[in-house]
Design a protein around this motif. Structure first.
Motif, PDB file in Angstrom:
ATOM      1  N   SER A   1       3.491   8.128   0.973  1.00 37.11           N
ATOM      2  CA  SER A   1       3.587   8.233   2.079  1.00 37.11           C
ATOM      3  C   SER A   1       3.421   9.732   2.480  1.00 37.11           C
ATOM      4  CB  SER A   1       4.855   7.877   2.895  1.00 37.11           C
ATOM      5  OG  SER A   1       5.931   8.286   2.540  1.00 37.11           O
ATOM      6  N   GLU A   2       3.181  10.162   3.581  1.00 33.79           N
ATOM      7  CA  GLU A   2       2.933  11.539   4.019  1.00 33.79           C
ATOM      8  C   GLU A   2       3.060  11.825   5.459  1.00 33.79           C
ATOM      9  OE1 GLU A   2      -0.583  14.952   4.532  1.00 33.79           O
ATOM     10  OE2 GLU A   2      -0.636  13.930   2.644  1.00 33.79           O
TER      11      GLU A   2
ATOM     12  N   ASP B   1       0.948  -1.110   0.033  1.00 27.80           N
ATOM     13  CA  ASP B   1      -0.057  -0.021   0.218  1.00 27.80           C
ATOM     14  C   ASP B   1       0.753   1.179   0.020  1.00 27.80           C
ATOM     15  OD1 ASP B   1      -2.231  -1.666   0.065  1.00 27.80           O
ATOM     16  OD2 ASP B   1      -2.640  -1.102   2.032  1.00 27.80           O
TER      17      ASP B   1
ATOM     18  N   ILE C   1       1.960   1.732  -3.664  1.00 27.72           N
ATOM     19  CA  ILE C   1       0.899   2.271  -4.342  1.00 27.72           C
ATOM     20  C   ILE C   1       0.387   3.797  -4.225  1.00 27.72           C
ATOM     21  CG2 ILE C   1      -1.417   1.960  -4.857  1.00 27.72           C
ATOM     22  CD1 ILE C   1      -0.978  -1.198  -4.404  1.00 27.72           C
ATOM     23  N   HIS C   2       0.144   4.005  -2.846  1.00 32.81           N
ATOM     24  CA  HIS C   2      -0.294   5.309  -2.564  1.00 32.81           C
ATOM     25  C   HIS C   2       0.681   6.298  -2.037  1.00 32.81           C
ATOM     26  CE1 HIS C   2      -4.272   3.430  -2.814  1.00 32.81           C
ATOM     27  NE2 HIS C   2      -3.718   2.479  -1.941  1.00 32.81           N
TER      28      HIS C   2
END
Length: 114
Positions: A23-24, A17, A20-21
């Motif tokens: 990080s922040e 994940d 795919i998405h």
């Protein structure tokens, strides 16, 4: 079991994940102050909020739970926002009530009397 064949294990799922998405970086956290009665939890928190020592008078002590906010400015001028949970320490029974609020990822201060 079929579940193992269809879903990756939690660590792999986390990194998949993340790929795919992305990080922040979070700029907020939960701060939990724990300790015995009269240990100075509320005084410590108020001192951090106001930038100077702030002893708490007897009538102003936390009885069960006091929620407040604390913003800390970092050297790069960005801020960290803390949701502060100041638990009262008057009764040992409170320890059982506090258990649901003890969660991973929070910052804990265990305050002991000097």
């Amino acid at each position: 079991p079929p579940l193992q064949k269809t879903a990756p294990p939690p660590p792999r799922r986390f990194f998949r994940d993340l790929r795919i998405h992305g990080s922040e970086q979070s700029s907020s956290a939960k701060l939990v102050l724990l300790g015995a009665a009269n240990a100075g939890k509320t005084s410590l928190l108020r001192g951090m909020q106001r930038g100077k020592p702030r002893p708490t008078a007897e009538p102003d002590r936390t009885i069960q739970l006091e929620l407040s906010a604390l913003t800390i400015r970092r050297s790069d001028e960005s801020c960290v926002h803390l949701s502060c949970w100041d638990f009262g320490g008057q009764h040992e029974a409170y320890a059982a009530v506090q258990q649901p609020y003890i969660v991973p990822g929070a910052l804990y201060f265990l305050v002991l009397p000097a």
